[in-house]
Design an enzyme around this catalytic site. Structure first.
Site, PDB file in Angstrom:
ATOM      1  N   LYS A  79       9.448   9.701  -9.281  1.00 56.79           N
ATOM      2  CA  LYS A  79       9.078  10.485  -8.098  1.00 56.79           C
ATOM      3  C   LYS A  79      10.273  10.530  -7.152  1.00 56.79           C
ATOM      4  O   LYS A  79      10.825   9.487  -6.799  1.00 56.79           O
ATOM      5  CB  LYS A  79       7.878   9.820  -7.412  1.00 56.79           C
ATOM      6  CG  LYS A  79       7.494  10.472  -6.102  1.00 56.79           C
ATOM      7  CD  LYS A  79       6.290   9.813  -5.443  1.00 56.79           C
ATOM      8  CE  LYS A  79       6.108  10.348  -4.039  1.00 56.79           C
ATOM      9  NZ  LYS A  79       5.123   9.603  -3.263  1.00 56.79           N
ATOM     10  N   VAL A 189     -20.682 -16.500   0.587  1.00 57.46           N
ATOM     11  CA  VAL A 189     -19.423 -17.102   1.054  1.00 57.46           C
ATOM     12  C   VAL A 189     -19.793 -18.260   1.961  1.00 57.46           C
ATOM     13  O   VAL A 189     -20.569 -18.080   2.916  1.00 57.46           O
ATOM     14  CB  VAL A 189     -18.567 -16.069   1.828  1.00 57.46           C
ATOM     15  CG1 VAL A 189     -17.262 -16.691   2.288  1.00 57.46           C
ATOM     16  CG2 VAL A 189     -18.299 -14.834   0.973  1.00 57.46           C
TER      17      VAL A 189
END
Ligand code: FAD
Length: 503
Positions: A79, A189
């Site tokens: 690119k 969590v």
């Protein structure tokens, strides 16, 4: 608690961010800290993210990755920049190249001499002094050379690649360097002392994974940084209203272009990214101005090959996590924030997040000064990238659709307004605090979007006009000649960079 060196790191998420972090940390820490990664195949990854900017080469170098091996493993192409179509006005286009314009002439910046010639109807296009632009237009590519006398020394490149394959490639390296992967869905969590930091995550089959330090790469969910620690999010949709995208790859129908295409559409813009085995496409849009069905239909109508997969719809809110690092959790990738992929910056922001973590690497005390420094750096970088993206929308003359009428008349960040004002007055660009985008990038987009300086820098008047014209004529010719001798992009991808045909 007496601070001790970290003994364990848990990376939550196995998308591009998770595996980039795992590969980099296992390279740098060399087995001194245990690294685990947990991901859920059932949840999956966003599955898009195919265009990058040149600093990714540094990341690959840190990991000792050979460029050809990487291109072959990821169906990658080169690119050289981005072609912006219909952004300034419908029917116009401009190129944002990597690298610089011209060479050093004297005390003023190169583009100032060009502005002076332009005022006399001389000098051609600024594009003619960018090696990468001329190579992109010609569909040619050569790797940069060290010899500064060679035109090829000015080649600067990045890559397009399949982000899923890149993550797989990095996973193999990370696991080879001792990273342990756990498959499973995090259901809970747990927080703990001393400061309600994250202590462990619990998977839905009951397994519990504890660690000293957690890197949240769980994507838009921000499972730890937001779900558990409620860090907060700064919403930038008033400047960047796009909130959805639909992605759909298609068959490759021509030799891959060495650049990305970004075309402004009614309610956003469309990307086209050529890979070796297919072409990536997507429409980034604002749901206020177009429905999902209409966006999909619009994208389908623009594909230049047969669709290669069902449409993948994504939703997002542009902005950033208020603190990318909170207590013993550091967020990377989409968990840290999102800026639309107009300038291909997300993977880069993961990379700089990792390098800044290494500069502020913690022990179990998690020194607040290090955390604050990290957060300040991340904030500045996100804000500067945001400004650059906002510029593309705001500096438009389009008024054909509600989206374009909104963005051209909105109030923009003060930091961006200053840049535009300064460029408009004398064509000058000043970059502050290690900004990502170089002077040439700002010049390309400002001029491309129709922001024309009123005068040039008086320092550019020091050289007699005829001498200046001669020098620039020679430079243009040398660039044309140098680019004509380069291989085509297709040829540059043959040999060791050639990927195996996709299964
Ligand atoms: P994800 O890919 O979403 O990965 C999240 C991970 O967390 C997954 O492994 C998932 O399984 C795991 N996970 C989540 N919840 C749980 C749970 N409960 N239990 C266990 N695991 C869990 N970037 C670029 O640089 N260039 C581009 O051209 C580009 N284009 C983009 C286009 C679009 C439309 C979008 C939306 C993004 C684009 N990006 C681009 C950004 C790029 O895709 C992301 O930055 C990159 O993929 C990183 O994603 P991630 O790893 O943070 O998140």
């Amino acid at each position: 608690m007496t601070p001790t060196p970290l003994r364990s790191i848990l990376i939550v998420g196995g998308g591009t961010a998770g595996w980039m972090a795992a590969a980099a940390l296992s390279t740098v820490l060399r087995g001194t800290v245990r690294i685990d990664l947990v991901e859920s195949e059932a949840i999956g990854t966003v599955g898009v993210g195919e265009a990058t900017i040149p600093p990714i080469q540094l990341f690959n170098q840190l990991l000792g990755i050979d460029e050809d091996t990487f291109l072959a493993a990821t169906q990658g192409t080169y690119k050289l920049g981005i072609r912006f179509i219909d952004w300034h006005r419908q029917g116009t286009d401009y190129f944002h190249p990597f690298g610089q314009y011209g060479t050093r002439i004297d005390a003023a910046a190169f583009h100032q001499y060009w502005l002076r010639l332009q005022a006399h109807g001389l000098g051609g296009r600024l594009d003619d002094y960018s090696v990468t632009t001329i190579a992109a237009e010609a569909g040619r590519f050569a790797r940069p050379e060290r010899d500064p006398r060679s035109i090829r020394s000015q080649m600067t490149h990045a890559f397009h690649f399949d982000a899923g394959l890149y993550a797989r490639f990095l996973r193999a390296r990370a696991e080879g360097q001792g990273v342990v992967r756990h498959e499973g869905r995090i259901a809970d969590v747990r927080l703990g002392p001393p400061d309600d930091r994250v202590a462990s995550v619990v998977l839905d089959d009951g397994r519990e994974l504890a660690a000293d330090f957690f890197i949240d790469c769980s994507g838009f969910r921000g499972l730890l940084i937001e779900g558990a620690l409620k860090t907060g999010y700064e919403d930038w949709s008033h400047w960047l209203p796009a909130n959805r995208a639909v992605a759909m790859p298609c068959a490759r129908v021509e030799a891959p272009t060495p650049y990305t295409r970004a075309q402004a559409l009614e309610a956003g813009w469309r990307w086209r990214i050529p890979l070796q085995h297919r072409t990536g496409n997507g429409y980034v849009y604002c749901s206020e101005y177009i429905s999902d069905d209409a966006a999909e239909a619009r994208l389908r109508g623009l594909l230049d090959g047969a669709p290669g997969a069902d449409p993948n719809f994504l939703r997002f809110t542009t902005g950033r996590r208020r603190k990318a690092w909170n207590r013993n959790v550091l967020a990377l990738g989409l968990a840290a924030g999102f800026l639309e992929p107009l300038e291909s910056t997300s993977i880069h922001l993961i990379q700089t997040g990792i390098s800044r973590l290494l500069l502020n690497f913690p022990d179990t005390a998690f020194a607040q000064a290090d955390i604050d420094t990290y957060n300040r750096l991340v904030q500045l970088e996100f804000e500067r990238v945001r400004d650059f993206i906002v510029l593309h929308y705001h500096a438009t003359e389009r008024d054909d659709q509600p989206l374009w009428r909104h963005v051209r008349s909105m109030t923009i960040p003060e930091t961006l307004q200053q840049k535009i004002d300064q460029f408009r007055s004398r064509g000058r660009i000043f970059r502050f605090e290690d900004e990502l985008f170089q002077e040439a990038s700002w010049i390309a987009v400002l001029l491309g979007q129709g922001v024309q300086p009123e005068r040039h820098d008086p320092l550019a008047d020091v050289i007699p006009l005829d001498q200046l014209q001669l020098r620039l004529d020679r430079l243009r010719a040398a660039i044309r000649e140098g680019v004509a001798a380069m291989p085509t992009h297709e040829q540059a991808l043959s040999g060791p960079a050639r990927a195996r045909p996709a299964a």
